[in-house]
Design an enzyme around this catalytic site. Structure first.
Site, short mmCIF file in Angstrom:
data_model
loop_
_atom_site.label_atom_id
_atom_site.label_comp_id
_atom_site.label_asym_id
_atom_site.label_seq_id
_atom_site.Cartn_x
_atom_site.Cartn_y
_atom_site.Cartn_z
N GLU A 41 0.83 -1.21 0.00
CA GLU A 41 0.00 0.00 0.00
C GLU A 41 0.86 1.26 0.00
OE1 GLU A 41 -3.41 2.18 2.79
OE2 GLU A 41 -2.05 0.68 3.65
N ASP A 95 -5.51 2.71 -1.35
CA ASP A 95 -6.26 3.55 -0.42
C ASP A 95 -6.49 4.89 -1.11
OD1 ASP A 95 -6.98 5.40 1.64
OD2 ASP A 95 -6.19 4.00 3.13
N GLN A 129 -9.47 1.05 -0.19
CA GLN A 129 -9.86 1.64 1.08
C GLN A 129 -10.25 3.10 0.84
OE1 GLN A 129 -6.19 0.65 3.21
NE2 GLN A 129 -7.30 -0.81 4.47
N GLU A 156 -11.48 2.60 6.20
CA GLU A 156 -10.38 2.93 7.10
C GLU A 156 -10.37 4.43 7.31
OE1 GLU A 156 -6.08 1.06 7.41
OE2 GLU A 156 -6.02 2.83 6.12
#
Length: 275
Positions: free
Chosen positions: A151, A186, A214, A250
């Site tokens: 990530e 993300d 995310q 998240e």
């Protein structure tokens, strides 16, 4: 003839970020009460595996992602994958994480890259270590029937983190060439570092290199219903692109209870666009 209705988006509650007014093991039931069928978390190794497994089973939840142990978090470490000299530690935590993933029925494990000092030659050595470690980990994940993810994280939230940019993550996954190594994208970090989110999604999602998404608002990392991103457009775009994977929530709830901030998700569910 009308076009087929897009598949609903699947959202997973991140239990390390949501329901923090409750003890960790009680957050599973809270997520289930709010209609989540998937959950993710940072470090399940901090809790008895039998208890985590029981909470998943009792609440009809699937654990969709967790982080492998990141090293000494309290001492400032943020992952081991890109740390020269820590290869043995990295291999140990990967093997332990894959064993845990098998026991908990979790398909994906996130491997944090670690921090890197900005000094001549340091980043080159860290990147070489990172790539070699990930190639090895992808092989272990394939043998275990799981996927490991990487990530990109923005340097404002995590200064010194080795992996920041989407392009670097995708290039690395492409070079290693294993379907058992994927990018964890993300959208909060991607917007801060790269921007031009629609273009990045259109390039990344059809590639098959993205294994997990995310979301959080930018800039406050609150619920995905405010801030600089046009969230109705984002949801539309994900459905246009046929995203069928999980989307991890998240984010940091703006209210004292995560439940009170789920109006955005309830609206998507009421419209038949989310589960």
């Amino acid at each position: 003839m009308s076009s087929p209705r897009p598949a609903p988006l699947r959202f997973a509650a991140n239990l390390s970020w949501l329901y923090t007014e409750l003890p960790f093991l009680d957050r599973f039931a809270a997520a289930a009460r709010d209609g989540f069928t998937g959950v993710e978390c940072l470090f399940p190794h901090e809790h008895p595996m039998e208890e985590v497994s029981a909470r998943l089973r009792e609440n009809g939840l699937q654990l969709v992602l967790f982080n492998a142990e990141p090293g000494d978090w309290a001492g400032g470490e943020r992952g081991l994958a890109g740390l020269p000299g820590r290869e043995a530690d990295f291999r140990r935590v990967v093997n332990e994480a894959l064993t845990r993933a098998e026991a908990l029925g979790c398909p994906r494990v996130h491997l944090m890259a670690g921090l890197c000092a900005d000094a001549p030659g340091t980043r080159d050595r860290a990147w070489a270590t990172y790539e070699a470690n990930l190639a090895w980990a992808a092989g272990q994940a394939q043998a275990a029937g799981h996927v490991v993810t990487i990530e990109p994280i923005n340097p404002r939230d995590m200064p010194g983190y080795l992996l920041n940019r989407q392009a670097d993550a995708h290039a690395l996954v492409q070079r290693i060439g294993s379907s058992h190594l994927q990018v964890q994208m993300d959208l909060y970090h991607a917007q801060i570092v790269d921007g031009d989110l629609t273009t990045h999604l259109r390039a990344a999602l059809p590639s098959g290199r993205v294994g997990h998404l995310q979301v959080a608002a930018v800039p406050d990392r609150g619920e995905p219903d405010d801030g600089e991103l046009n969230w109705p457009w984002v949801w539309d775009e994900l459905q246009r692109l046929g995203w069928s994977g999980w989307i991890g929530c998240e984010y940091r709830p703006r209210q004292s209870s995560a439940h009170d901030g789920l109006g955005w998700l309830r609206a998507l569910r009421d419209a038949g666009r989310a589960i």
